[in-house]
Design an enzyme around this catalytic site. Structure first.
Site, mmCIF file in Angstrom:
data_model
loop_
_atom_site.group_PDB
_atom_site.id
_atom_site.type_symbol
_atom_site.label_atom_id
_atom_site.label_comp_id
_atom_site.label_asym_id
_atom_site.label_seq_id
_atom_site.Cartn_x
_atom_site.Cartn_y
_atom_site.Cartn_z
ATOM 1 N N THR A 28 -23.119 61.036 -21.662
ATOM 2 C CA THR A 28 -21.672 61.926 -21.748
ATOM 3 C C THR A 28 -21.985 63.129 -20.900
ATOM 4 O OG1 THR A 28 -21.458 60.441 -23.416
ATOM 5 C CG2 THR A 28 -19.675 61.695 -22.672
ATOM 6 N N GLU A 61 -16.079 55.929 -22.180
ATOM 7 C CA GLU A 61 -17.433 55.406 -23.027
ATOM 8 C C GLU A 61 -18.247 53.878 -22.454
ATOM 9 O OE1 GLU A 61 -18.596 57.531 -24.619
ATOM 10 O OE2 GLU A 61 -20.745 56.470 -24.389
HETATM 11 C C1 GP9 Z 1 -20.307 60.943 -28.199
HETATM 12 C C2 GP9 Z 1 -19.972 60.996 -27.418
HETATM 13 C C3 GP9 Z 1 -21.254 60.074 -26.617
HETATM 14 O O1 GP9 Z 1 -19.607 62.570 -28.344
HETATM 15 O O2 GP9 Z 1 -19.956 61.330 -26.487
HETATM 16 O O3 GP9 Z 1 -21.897 60.386 -25.995
HETATM 17 P P1 GP9 Z 1 -23.172 59.550 -25.281
HETATM 18 O O4 GP9 Z 1 -23.965 59.347 -26.784
HETATM 19 O O5 GP9 Z 1 -22.529 57.867 -25.017
HETATM 20 O O6 GP9 Z 1 -23.289 60.674 -24.956
HETATM 21 MN MN MN Z 2 -21.149 58.108 -23.057
#
Ligand code: GP9
Ligand code: MN
Length: 623
Positions: A296, A254
């Site tokens: 993401t 992340e």
């Molecule tokens: C939530 C995570 C975050 O499930 O994948 O999403 P993002 O805000 O980074 O797109």
């Molecule tokens: Mn993300």
């Protein structure tokens, strides 16, 4: 006559109140909507009101009292029915109805068989108010009437309904910026704009994409096929299949940008584990994310399909009903057990539905993890326990498997628990950037533990481990603090270079090395499949094997920026990588059109759902 009516309770007001209160009660009793603070509760409470007022207020335009009464009754019944359908659906799927989902016949079969079981006799209670309304209308008690408001009062009624709309949207914007453009999560949408408005929103999205899809036919594919064919980069003989039969453990890290790699803050290493792991892996140090608003989910889309996400909205939401030929599907065909692991609400980014379209066999979501207050921070479960429990799940999996794991702790606003702080914060005017280093360092630690666990269980030796950053964590809003950290001004050039994310592939028995070719997430599918000995020659993809000698160094961003070996195109200028200054535009010119063409081909595939016309087996291209 008019005077006496004014003393009576208006049937319209009764109908509005009934429906409003009922909706709120259903929110609280039948849906599990997480409420974190008073403002969220308030938004939830008021969000059904504007829609109900507007739709029932249309009765003003009917001439006879009879017609008005009938309209109120039928509309109340209809809205209750929608609410009820959602409730029954929720009991089974733990999710809100979406139109594409209703049109997905495979889901429908599941739904049909279970709907009977989800019917409770007490459900009749949800229609109680309609029955009361009907009785009131039949017996017309003296205290109640449909008060036909004066023009001025009618205006006041609609103005207050409109004011409610703005209040609702305004508060939601405070609570969840970019709610409607990013379409995070159905739960979040319902929580903020309410169940009725959510359905309208869903309907708009759906009709837009259905129209585009309906107009498409297979002939549109010819140009795109030729383009993809010409772009195919032949894998190197000594690399093709070197990881054949190995498990694939793909970790989406992340918000992790490349600038933290081999870098320090306050003299402390930010990513000690990843730095070491990169040395033992194929490490791509000129690798970019190419995501748009879908963040993401866009990175997942790129990795799976080797296609670009969309320029607005999240393709995971808007085109989850499309036909895809994903990496997961291909691995599945090659005997892999394919699964995704992410300890968050399964409907976030519409993953539960999109993962089915992408061919994942199993989704380990929040309910498959032991999540509690102690092991959570920020957005949810912490990375350390997430990896620990994921490694346990892996022990049970049929081999070979393909698991995609998505971390969560290093997510904006980068909050952390004191006990998870391994390095000090940075000091600048941006708390976001200051904390970012601490949470990146935490995720790094979690990755270290994870790899140790995999070694313990023996899975490590039979697996390739792929780590990649999904998108930026530090937006341009923090340029000032960022320039303090980097010790230079954040020009459009620097900003573009900051979109680099780490990407490394660890293959047991293969020595680590740095590959400095310019590439992006769109290249991951062919690169990985070739390492696994799976051909992609006949596939419709826009990325290229990064290890191939034929790989062209041009990486296109979703917003039209691009990076080549020597240049960066950003802010309508061509920047020289060596001087980091703008140079003659003619150096970038040949790529400007190519980038635009490529993005538009990708859009056409998605909007027209063109992969439904494409059969890789009959395509059989020449080498
Ligand atoms: C939530 C995570 C975050 O499930 O994948 O999403 P993002 O805000 O980074 O797109
Ligand atoms: Mn993300």
């Amino acid at each position: 006559m008019k005077g006496t009516l004014n003393n009576k309770l208006s049937l319209l007001v009764v109908a509005v109140l009934f429906l409003w209160i009922k909706t709120y009660i259903i929110y609280k009793t039948s849906f599990s909507i997480d409420i974190e603070n008073g403002l969220q509760e308030f938004i939830l409470f008021i969000n059904p009101l504007s829609f109900i007022m507007l739709i029932l207020g249309l009765s003003f335009f009917l001439k006879s009292e009879k017609a008005r009464n009938r309209y109120l009754l039928i509309t109340s019944f209809f809205l209750t029915f929608i609410l009820y359908a959602n409730m029954v659906f929720y009991r089974f799927f733990n999710d809100f109805i979406t139109l594409p989902l209703l049109f997905q016949t495979s889901n429908f079969a599941d739904l049909g068989s279970s709907v009977n079981e989800e019917f409770h006799l007490t459900d009749i209670l949800y229609f109680m108010d309609i029955i009361i309304l009907a009785v009131l209308l039949k017996f017309k008690p003296k205290f109640l009437a449909f008060r036909h408001l004066s023009k001025m009062n009618r205006r006041a009624y609609f103005l207050s309904a409109a004011a409610m709309v703005f209040l609702n949207l305004g508060l939601s914007e405070v609570e969840r910026p970019e709610l409607l453009t990013r379409t995070f999560d159905r739960e979040m949408l319902v929580k903020n704009i309410g169940t009725y408005n959510y359905h309208i929103y869903d309907l708009v999205l759906q009709s837009k994409s259905s129209a585009q899809r309906a107009m498409a036919d297979g002939s549109e594919l010819v140009d795109i096929e030729n383009y993809s064919d010409a772009k195919y980069a032949k894998p190197k003989d000594d690399m093709f299949g070197i990881a054949k039969g190995k498990n694939v453990i793909l970790v989406s890290v992340e918000s992790t940008q490349e600038f933290v790699m081999n870098n320090k803050v306050n003299g402390q290493e930010i990513t000690p584990f990843m730095n070491q792991f990169a040395k033992e892996s194929l490490y791509f140090n000129n690798f970019y994310h190419q995501t748009g608003q879908g963040k993401t989910s866009d990175s997942e889309f790129l990795v799976e399909n080797s296609l670009y996400p969309l320029s607005r909205g999240a393709v995971f939401f808007t085109h989850s009903g499309n036909e895809y030929q994903s990496m997961a599907e291909k691995l599945s065909e090659n005997g892999y057990f394919t699964n995704a692991m992410h300890a968050n609400n399964k409907s976030f980014w519409n993953r539960d539905i999109m993962y089915k379209s992408l061919g994942y066999e199993r989704f380990y979501e929040v309910n498959d993890y032991d999540v509690n207050e102690e092991n959570s921070v920020n957005w949810g479960m912490k990375d350390v326990p997430f990896f620990e429990q994921s490694a346990e799940h892996m022990k049970e999996m049929k081999k070979p498997f393909y698991s995609k794991l998505i971390t969560l702790t290093n997510h904006h606003p980068f909050n952390y628990d004191e006990e998870d702080k391994f390095i000090d914060e940075f000091t600048s005017n941006s708390g976001t950037l200051n904390r970012y280093f601490v949470t990146v360092r935490y995720t790094d630690e979690a990755l270290k533990n994870f790899v140790a666990k995999l070694k313990e269980s023996g899975i490590y030796d039979d697996s390739i481990i792929v780590l990649y950053g999904d998108h930026y964590g530090i937006s341009e809003n923090h340029n000032e603090a960022m320039s303090q950290y980097l010790g230079k001004e954040v020009t459009p050039f620097v900003s573009t270079q900051l979109q680099k994310v780490p990407f490394m592939i660890h293959i047991p028995g293969v020595e680590g090395r740095v590959i400095d070719k310019v590439g992006g997430q769109i290249d991951m599918r062919p690169t990985l499949l070739h390492l696994l000995g799976i051909n992609t020659k006949d596939d419709l993809q826009l990325g290229q094997d990064l290890l191939s000698d034929q790989h062209e160094e041009l990486t296109v961003f979703r917003d039209g920026r691009f990076v080549t070996k020597d240049y960066v195109y950003a802010d309508n200028k061509c920047w020289d990588k060596k001087t980091e200054q703008p140079t003659e535009k003619s150096y970038c010119a040949p790529y400007i059109e190519k980038s635009a063409t490529e993005l538009s081909y990708s859009d056409r595939i998605i909007y027209g759902d063109l992969l439904r016309f494409y059969d890789p087996d009959s395509a059989k291209r020449k080498e």
